[in-house]
Design an enzyme around this catalytic site. Structure first.
Site, short mmCIF file in Angstrom:
data_model
loop_
_atom_site.label_atom_id
_atom_site.label_comp_id
_atom_site.label_asym_id
_atom_site.label_seq_id
_atom_site.Cartn_x
_atom_site.Cartn_y
_atom_site.Cartn_z
N GLY A 45 5.43 -3.56 6.19
CA GLY A 45 5.15 -2.82 5.01
C GLY A 45 4.63 -1.69 5.25
O GLY A 45 4.54 -1.26 4.00
N GLU A 46 4.00 -0.79 6.51
CA GLU A 46 3.75 0.53 6.33
C GLU A 46 5.33 1.45 5.96
O GLU A 46 6.43 1.09 6.36
CB GLU A 46 3.50 0.66 7.49
CG GLU A 46 3.20 1.91 7.70
CD GLU A 46 2.36 2.32 8.80
OE1 GLU A 46 2.18 3.49 9.32
OE2 GLU A 46 1.88 1.76 9.15
#
Length: 136
Positions: A45-46
């Site tokens: 998700g980063e």
């Protein structure tokens, strides 16, 4: 003793590049290579991690895919760095298009249209595309 992050980063980058090079991108289009690559794992998700992963993919795939100078389409620059940059931008744009298409939080009137996608990818500039070699 704890090893500082800056001394470990080279290892992670080397493993990522080796992992990407283990895929057989030769003879595949960038889109097919991206599908094969992303089917093997789930993107984190980063944003910074996604960026690093996509850059490693673009470095590997951009040299040998059908859009490269070694492929049949010959759309990317013969310069490997420029080819990698074009592969990165196009891959990122494809992921954004897919996210846009499947994200229920984006209103229908705000979703990317074909003209938007083409406009976003038609001219990456002279630092990436050779003159007269814009993506079709």
């Amino acid at each position: 003793k704890v090893i500082p992050v800056w001394e470990r980063d080279w290892f992670h980058k080397a493993v990522l590049l080796e992992y990407c090079s283990s895929f057989g991108f030769r003879g595949q289009t960038l889109l097919d290579g991206l599908r094969t690559f992303l089917a093997a794992f789930r993107l984190p998700g980063e944003a910074q991690m996604i960026d690093r992963i996509l850059q490693a993919f673009a470095d590997s795939c951009g040299r040998v895919c059908e859009e490269s100078m070694k492929g049949s389409l010959k759309l990317f620059s013969p310069d490997e760095k420029r080819a990698s940059d074009a592969a990165y931008l196009l891959s990122f744009s494809i992921i954004m298009l897919n996210t846009d298409l499947h994200n229920e939080n984006i209103r229908a009137d705000r979703k990317m249209k074909l003209d938007d996608f083409i406009r976003n990818n038609s001219n990456y500039g002279k630092d990436i595309n050779d003159e007269g070699k814009d993506l079709p």
